[in-house]
Structure formats: structure tokens, C-alpha cells
Design a protein around this motif. Structure first.
Motif, PDB file in Angstrom:
ATOM      1  N   GLU A  27       4.409  24.319  -9.302  1.00  0.00           N
ATOM      2  CA  GLU A  27       4.426  23.895  -7.898  1.00  0.00           C
ATOM      3  C   GLU A  27       5.018  22.495  -7.755  1.00  0.00           C
ATOM      4  O   GLU A  27       5.818  22.242  -6.850  1.00  0.00           O
ATOM      5  CB  GLU A  27       3.019  23.907  -7.308  1.00  0.00           C
ATOM      6  CG  GLU A  27       2.521  25.266  -6.942  1.00  0.00           C
ATOM      7  CD  GLU A  27       1.229  25.217  -6.158  1.00  0.00           C
ATOM      8  OE1 GLU A  27       0.684  24.117  -5.912  1.00  0.00           O
ATOM      9  OE2 GLU A  27       0.748  26.294  -5.779  1.00  0.00           O
ATOM     10  N   ARG A  39       2.153  29.005  -1.283  1.00  0.00           N
ATOM     11  CA  ARG A  39       1.091  28.540  -0.393  1.00  0.00           C
ATOM     12  C   ARG A  39       1.627  27.902   0.889  1.00  0.00           C
ATOM     13  O   ARG A  39       0.862  27.594   1.798  1.00  0.00           O
ATOM     14  CB  ARG A  39       0.135  27.605  -1.115  1.00  0.00           C
ATOM     15  CG  ARG A  39       0.699  26.260  -1.457  1.00  0.00           C
ATOM     16  CD  ARG A  39      -0.313  25.289  -2.056  1.00  0.00           C
ATOM     17  NE  ARG A  39      -0.711  25.676  -3.386  1.00  0.00           N
ATOM     18  CZ  ARG A  39      -1.984  25.655  -3.806  1.00  0.00           C
ATOM     19  NH1 ARG A  39      -2.933  25.235  -3.038  1.00  0.00           N
ATOM     20  NH2 ARG A  39      -2.274  26.036  -5.032  1.00  0.00           N
ATOM     21  N   LEU A  43       0.151  34.425   3.869  1.00  0.00           N
ATOM     22  CA  LEU A  43       0.001  35.485   2.875  1.00  0.00           C
ATOM     23  C   LEU A  43       0.528  36.807   3.421  1.00  0.00           C
ATOM     24  O   LEU A  43       0.167  37.229   4.506  1.00  0.00           O
ATOM     25  CB  LEU A  43      -1.474  35.637   2.486  1.00  0.00           C
ATOM     26  CG  LEU A  43      -1.803  36.653   1.417  1.00  0.00           C
ATOM     27  CD1 LEU A  43      -1.212  36.233   0.085  1.00  0.00           C
ATOM     28  CD2 LEU A  43      -3.299  36.807   1.292  1.00  0.00           C
ATOM     29  N   TRP A  48       6.708  34.567   2.270  1.00  0.00           N
ATOM     30  CA  TRP A  48       5.742  34.430   1.178  1.00  0.00           C
ATOM     31  C   TRP A  48       6.127  35.353   0.016  1.00  0.00           C
ATOM     32  O   TRP A  48       6.086  34.942  -1.145  1.00  0.00           O
ATOM     33  CB  TRP A  48       4.334  34.781   1.677  1.00  0.00           C
ATOM     34  CG  TRP A  48       3.326  34.804   0.587  1.00  0.00           C
ATOM     35  CD1 TRP A  48       2.625  33.736   0.101  1.00  0.00           C
ATOM     36  CD2 TRP A  48       2.912  35.940  -0.175  1.00  0.00           C
ATOM     37  NE1 TRP A  48       1.804  34.153  -0.922  1.00  0.00           N
ATOM     38  CE2 TRP A  48       1.961  35.494  -1.112  1.00  0.00           C
ATOM     39  CE3 TRP A  48       3.260  37.283  -0.161  1.00  0.00           C
ATOM     40  CZ2 TRP A  48       1.352  36.356  -2.012  1.00  0.00           C
ATOM     41  CZ3 TRP A  48       2.652  38.140  -1.063  1.00  0.00           C
ATOM     42  CH2 TRP A  48       1.703  37.667  -1.974  1.00  0.00           C
ATOM     43  N   SER A  52       7.177  33.993  -3.560  1.00  0.00           N
ATOM     44  CA  SER A  52       6.285  34.390  -4.655  1.00  0.00           C
ATOM     45  C   SER A  52       7.068  34.985  -5.821  1.00  0.00           C
ATOM     46  O   SER A  52       6.765  34.703  -6.987  1.00  0.00           O
ATOM     47  CB  SER A  52       5.241  35.399  -4.165  1.00  0.00           C
ATOM     48  OG  SER A  52       4.364  34.783  -3.264  1.00  0.00           O
TER      49      SER A  52
END
Length: 74
Positions: A27, A39, A43, A48, A52
Motif C-alpha cells: 500500500e 481501500r 467494496l 475496487w 484489487s
């Protein structure tokens, strides 16, 4: 409730701290490069999901893996 040490990265599993440190490192590197992290998005949103997948590629890179590792041997 106390989790069993044998559960995959359960609360008391000894590798959980290492996995957490790796994720935080990825991150931080992504943030320094101006890239988003999962984040940063809701979600399940399309953004996202895409970030991801990119994050997972970065984890594979950090572990010394690459896309060629997934190709079947001939």
C-alpha cells in the motif's frame, strides 16, 4: 472467541503479522507511486475490483512471482 492457530491466517496464526506487514508495504509503495489502493474505493465497485487485481499483481511481484509462473509447462 479464540481462534485455532491452524486456521489459515486466523487471529493467532504466526504468519498473520507478516502478511499484514507485506500488505501495508505494498500500500505504501503504491501510494508513493501515485497509485490507488483497494481501500480507496467502495467494496465491490468496478474500480475496487480493478485496483484489487492490480494490488494482487503487486503482491505477486513482491513475492518474486510473475505471470509466467502461471503458464503450464510444455
Amino acid at each position: 472467541m479464540e481462534q485455532d492457530k491452524d486456521l489459515p491466517l486466523g487471529r493467532m496464526h504466526p504468519l498473520r503479522g507478516e502478511a499484514f506487514a507485506l500488505a501495508l508495504s505494498i500500500e505504501t509503495i503504491r501510494r508513493a507511486r501515485g497509485r490507488s489502493n483497494p481501500r480507496d474505493f467502495t467494496l465491490g465497485s468496478p474500480q475496487w475490483e480493478q485496483v484489487s487485481l492490480d494490488f494482487a499483481r503487486d503482491i505477486r511481484w513482491a513475492l518474486g512471482m510473475n505471470d509466467e509462473d502461471d503458464e503450464p509447462e510444455q
